[in-house]
Design a protein around this motif. Structure first.
Motif, short mmCIF file in Angstrom:
data_model
loop_
_atom_site.label_atom_id
_atom_site.label_comp_id
_atom_site.label_asym_id
_atom_site.label_seq_id
_atom_site.Cartn_x
_atom_site.Cartn_y
_atom_site.Cartn_z
N ILE A 1 0.85 -1.18 0.00
CA ILE A 1 0.00 0.00 0.00
C ILE A 1 0.89 1.23 0.00
N SER A 2 0.65 2.14 -0.92
CA SER A 2 1.42 3.38 -1.00
C SER A 2 0.46 4.55 -1.11
N GLY A 3 0.23 5.23 0.00
CA GLY A 3 -0.68 6.38 0.00
C GLY A 3 -2.13 5.96 0.01
N PRO A 4 -3.04 6.93 0.06
CA PRO A 4 -4.47 6.63 -0.01
C PRO A 4 -4.86 6.17 -1.41
N SER A 5 -6.06 5.65 -1.54
CA SER A 5 -6.55 5.23 -2.86
C SER A 5 -6.63 6.45 -3.77
N LYS A 6 -6.27 6.27 -5.02
CA LYS A 6 -6.30 7.39 -5.96
C LYS A 6 -6.29 6.90 -7.40
N THR A 7 -6.77 7.73 -8.29
CA THR A 7 -6.71 7.44 -9.72
C THR A 7 -6.64 8.75 -10.48
N ALA A 8 -6.01 8.71 -11.63
CA ALA A 8 -5.96 9.88 -12.49
C ALA A 8 -6.48 9.53 -13.89
N ASP A 9 -7.24 8.44 -13.98
CA ASP A 9 -7.75 7.99 -15.27
C ASP A 9 -8.88 8.87 -15.78
N ILE A 10 -9.61 9.51 -14.87
CA ILE A 10 -10.78 10.30 -15.25
C ILE A 10 -10.33 11.69 -15.68
N GLU A 11 -10.34 11.93 -16.96
CA GLU A 11 -9.96 13.22 -17.53
C GLU A 11 -8.60 13.69 -17.04
N GLN A 12 -7.71 12.74 -16.71
CA GLN A 12 -6.36 13.03 -16.24
C GLN A 12 -6.38 13.94 -15.01
N CYS A 13 -7.40 13.77 -14.20
CA CYS A 13 -7.55 14.56 -12.98
C CYS A 13 -7.40 13.63 -11.78
N LEU A 14 -6.48 13.95 -10.86
CA LEU A 14 -6.24 13.10 -9.71
C LEU A 14 -7.43 13.10 -8.77
N VAL A 15 -7.95 11.91 -8.50
CA VAL A 15 -9.07 11.74 -7.58
C VAL A 15 -8.60 10.85 -6.43
N VAL A 16 -8.64 11.37 -5.21
CA VAL A 16 -8.21 10.62 -4.03
C VAL A 16 -9.42 9.92 -3.41
N GLY A 17 -9.24 8.67 -3.02
CA GLY A 17 -10.33 7.92 -2.41
C GLY A 17 -11.25 7.26 -3.41
N ALA A 18 -10.78 7.09 -4.63
CA ALA A 18 -11.63 6.55 -5.69
C ALA A 18 -12.01 5.09 -5.44
N HIS A 19 -11.08 4.32 -4.91
CA HIS A 19 -11.32 2.89 -4.76
C HIS A 19 -11.11 2.39 -3.33
N GLY A 20 -10.87 3.28 -2.42
CA GLY A 20 -10.57 2.83 -1.06
C GLY A 20 -10.47 3.98 -0.10
N ALA A 21 -9.50 3.88 0.81
CA ALA A 21 -9.38 4.87 1.89
C ALA A 21 -9.16 6.28 1.35
N MET A 22 -9.83 7.24 2.00
CA MET A 22 -9.68 8.65 1.61
C MET A 22 -8.37 9.24 2.09
N SER A 23 -7.83 8.68 3.17
CA SER A 23 -6.56 9.18 3.69
C SER A 23 -5.74 8.06 4.28
N LEU A 24 -4.43 8.25 4.29
CA LEU A 24 -3.51 7.31 4.93
C LEU A 24 -2.57 8.07 5.83
N THR A 25 -2.53 7.64 7.09
CA THR A 25 -1.55 8.19 8.03
C THR A 25 -0.64 7.06 8.47
N VAL A 26 0.66 7.27 8.33
CA VAL A 26 1.66 6.29 8.74
C VAL A 26 2.30 6.79 10.03
N LEU A 27 2.24 5.98 11.07
CA LEU A 27 2.87 6.32 12.33
C LEU A 27 4.14 5.50 12.48
N LEU A 28 5.29 6.17 12.43
CA LEU A 28 6.58 5.51 12.58
C LEU A 28 6.96 5.47 14.05
N VAL A 29 7.24 4.27 14.54
CA VAL A 29 7.58 4.11 15.97
C VAL A 29 8.97 3.51 16.11
#
Length: 205
Positions: free
Chosen positions: A177-205
């Protein structure tokens, strides 16, 4: 004299087992993997800073935290989440309990999922997540927001190292998994959360 031959087309229906048997019977021979000199890809870089930078590029957020402050950080990031699944003992914020028998269709209202990553890849910000850490395969994708807890010591330079690490794994479900879900297939416009999570937070411990 003309003789007309009328053929009868027979429709053959194959079941699942017949199809799998046919594939197994006709699969090509395995080819050896190429020998790759991994030393040629070595770089003297700050693994953690490069990882953090690449997570940001793909739309994710990274925080370096102590294990004792994980839940405080999550509450600060997501103060209004109520339907939370935590599959890690590093967080006690979970309000919805799940196990391997849970019907994924019952998870459509999950606000936040908190899971652990097995390893990270510095060169692209990818995190390896297994069925053992997510319990339910669809969890990282069906949740509205996703938190992945990752130990800094498990960040590797590139995908070659990552594949070496997972080569001996049990052959169950796993995904990078790298970043939140996203696609740029629709009119070459980046859409976040298209197929999954709207956001991703990585907590490094």
């Amino acid at each position: 004299m003309i003789i007309l031959m009328i053929g009868i087309k027979k429709e053959i229906k194959m079941g699942r087992e017949a199809i799998l048997k046919s594939i197994k019977k006709n699969k090509p021979e395995l080819l050896p993997l190429p020998d790759i000199n991994e030393e040629a890809f070595d770089e003297s870089i700050d693994l953690i800073e490069t990882f953090k930078s690449n997570i940001a590029i793909v739309g994710g957020t990274v925080r370096e935290v102590d294990k004792e402050t994980i839940d405080a950080e999550i509450k600060e990031q997501y103060p209004n989440k109520t339907n939370i699944i935590s599959t890690t003992n590093k967080s006690i914020l979970g309000t919805v309990q799940v196990d391997k028998s849970t019907d994924p269709h019952n998870l459509e209202n999950i606000d936040l999922a908190i899971i652990e990553g097995d390893l990270g890849v510095s060169e692209n910000g990818a995190i390896w997540v297994t069925a053992n850490s997510s319990i339910i395969r669809v969890l990282p994708f069906i949740t509205n927001d996703l938190v992945i807890i990752l130990e800094k010591e498990k960040i590797h330079l590139h995908m070659l190292e990552a594949y070496d690490q997972i080569a001996q794994r049990d052959r169950n479900f796993g995904v990078f998994i790298s970043g939140p879900s996203k696609t740029a297939d629709i009119e070459q416009c980046l859409v976040v959360g298209a197929h999954g999570a709207m956001s991703l937070t990585v907590l490094l411990v």
